[in-house]
Scaffold this active site. Structure first.
Site, mmCIF file in Angstrom:
data_model
loop_
_atom_site.group_PDB
_atom_site.id
_atom_site.type_symbol
_atom_site.label_atom_id
_atom_site.label_comp_id
_atom_site.label_asym_id
_atom_site.label_seq_id
_atom_site.Cartn_x
_atom_site.Cartn_y
_atom_site.Cartn_z
ATOM 1 N N LEU A 1 1.788 32.614 19.278
ATOM 2 C CA LEU A 1 0.963 33.774 19.321
ATOM 3 C C LEU A 1 -0.577 33.503 19.741
ATOM 4 O O LEU A 1 -1.005 32.655 19.138
ATOM 5 C CB LEU A 1 1.083 34.598 17.979
ATOM 6 C CG LEU A 1 3.026 35.047 17.816
ATOM 7 C CD1 LEU A 1 2.519 35.200 16.280
ATOM 8 C CD2 LEU A 1 2.759 36.210 18.673
ATOM 9 N N ASN B 1 5.662 32.296 8.478
ATOM 10 C CA ASN B 1 6.445 31.380 9.674
ATOM 11 C C ASN B 1 7.319 30.623 8.829
ATOM 12 O O ASN B 1 7.216 30.057 7.701
ATOM 13 C CB ASN B 1 5.751 30.788 10.812
ATOM 14 C CG ASN B 1 6.681 29.934 11.633
ATOM 15 O OD1 ASN B 1 7.606 30.603 12.155
ATOM 16 N ND2 ASN B 1 6.276 28.768 12.021
ATOM 17 N N HIS C 1 9.625 27.081 9.416
ATOM 18 C CA HIS C 1 9.728 25.956 10.299
ATOM 19 C C HIS C 1 10.802 24.866 9.613
ATOM 20 O O HIS C 1 10.759 24.713 8.391
ATOM 21 C CB HIS C 1 8.493 25.266 10.451
ATOM 22 C CG HIS C 1 8.476 24.277 11.625
ATOM 23 N ND1 HIS C 1 8.399 24.690 12.889
ATOM 24 C CD2 HIS C 1 8.439 23.142 11.395
ATOM 25 C CE1 HIS C 1 8.435 23.319 13.647
ATOM 26 N NE2 HIS C 1 8.395 22.421 12.655
HETATM 27 C C1 GAR Z 1 14.767 28.351 12.227
HETATM 28 O O1 GAR Z 1 15.175 27.237 11.929
HETATM 29 C C2 GAR Z 1 13.350 28.099 12.478
HETATM 30 O O2 GAR Z 1 12.729 27.191 11.630
HETATM 31 C C3 GAR Z 1 13.265 27.822 13.953
HETATM 32 O O3 GAR Z 1 14.154 28.868 14.499
HETATM 33 C C4 GAR Z 1 15.276 28.878 13.703
HETATM 34 C C5 GAR Z 1 15.515 30.212 13.845
HETATM 35 O O4 GAR Z 1 17.014 30.309 13.251
HETATM 36 N N1 GAR Z 1 11.811 28.324 14.042
HETATM 37 C C6 GAR Z 1 10.914 27.135 14.775
HETATM 38 O O5 GAR Z 1 11.329 26.225 15.125
HETATM 39 C C7 GAR Z 1 9.357 27.714 14.932
HETATM 40 N N2 GAR Z 1 8.494 26.865 15.148
HETATM 41 P P1 GAR Z 1 17.659 31.654 13.262
HETATM 42 O O6 GAR Z 1 17.441 32.288 14.408
HETATM 43 O O7 GAR Z 1 19.247 31.296 13.026
HETATM 44 O O8 GAR Z 1 17.214 32.477 12.060
#
Ligand code: GAR
Length: 194
Positions: free
Chosen positions: A92, A106, A108
């Site tokens: 963002l 967020n 992670h």
């Molecule tokens: C999650 O594991 C989250 O940590 C990651 O995307 C996945 C979404 O899972 N986000 C990142 O890596 C952001 N830097 P979901 O769509 O099954 O909720």
């Protein structure tokens, strides 16, 4: 009642866990809208619960700032108390972060500051470590650098691939996302003082 806008990019399993939790009327949290940067499968979860959705595609804007401004306008139109990034995979712009942080969180899939970025689970496996984790944090101007609200350790098992390890991490992400949002709603967590 804490009002939340959730931003996703993918399958939205964290979003779904939150939506299931707030079906309970005793949980003082309301999801006003769910947004995405593309045709995310997880938007279907919002549709199922009758929650408005919006998509702001990065590719339709000449630069990240104008894309972020449009996203900001739409999020602002809901006037949420909190914006939750639940698998939102775009960085963002600073203006967006300044507008909503610290009420911008967020999740992670690593033990930050280890393995930041879009491929945390792949990078974790490539590093050959035996332990990783899950993090929930306040978003600041950096990439996955903001003040940490909670972290949990997750073991890396022999034979893990990206899918098996990611799912083990997501179990904790879902719980931390829900507990953090409820904690903010119940004023047990003050994001401004994290
Ligand atoms: C999650 O594991 C989250 O940590 C990651 O995307 C996945 C979404 O899972 N986000 C990142 O890596 C952001 N830097 P979901 O769509 O099954 O909720």
């Amino acid at each position: 009642m804490l009002s939340v806008v959730v931003l996703i990019s993918g399958t939205g399993s964290n979003l779904l866990a939150l939506l299931k939790t707030i079906e309970n009327p005793l949980v003082p949290v309301r999801v006003l809208a769910v947004g995405s940067d593309g045709a995310a499968a997880g938007l279907a979860h919002a549709d199922f619960y009758g929650i408005p959705t919006f998509v702001v595609e990065r590719g339709k804007f000449s630069d990240r700032e104008s894309w972020g401004l449009r996203l900001q306008e739409i999020v602002e139109s809901y006037n949420p108390d909190l914006v939750a990034l639940a698998g939102f995979m775009k960085i963002l712009p600073a203006k967006f972060v300044d507008r909503f942080s610290p009420n911008l969180i967020n999740i992670h899939a690593s033990m930050l500051p280890l393995f930041p970025g879009a491929n945390a689970v792949r990078d974790t496996l490539a590093a050959g470590v035996t332990e990783t984790g899950a993090t929930i944090h306040v978003v600041d101007a950096g990439v996955d650098t903001g003040p940490i609200i909670e972290q949990r350790k997750v073991p890396v098992m022999p034979g893990d691939d990206i899918a098996t390890l990611h799912e083990r991490i997501k179990v904790h992400e879902r719980d931390m996302l829900i507990q953090t949002i409820i904690g903010v709603a119940e004023k047990r967590i003050d994001l401004a003082s994290i």
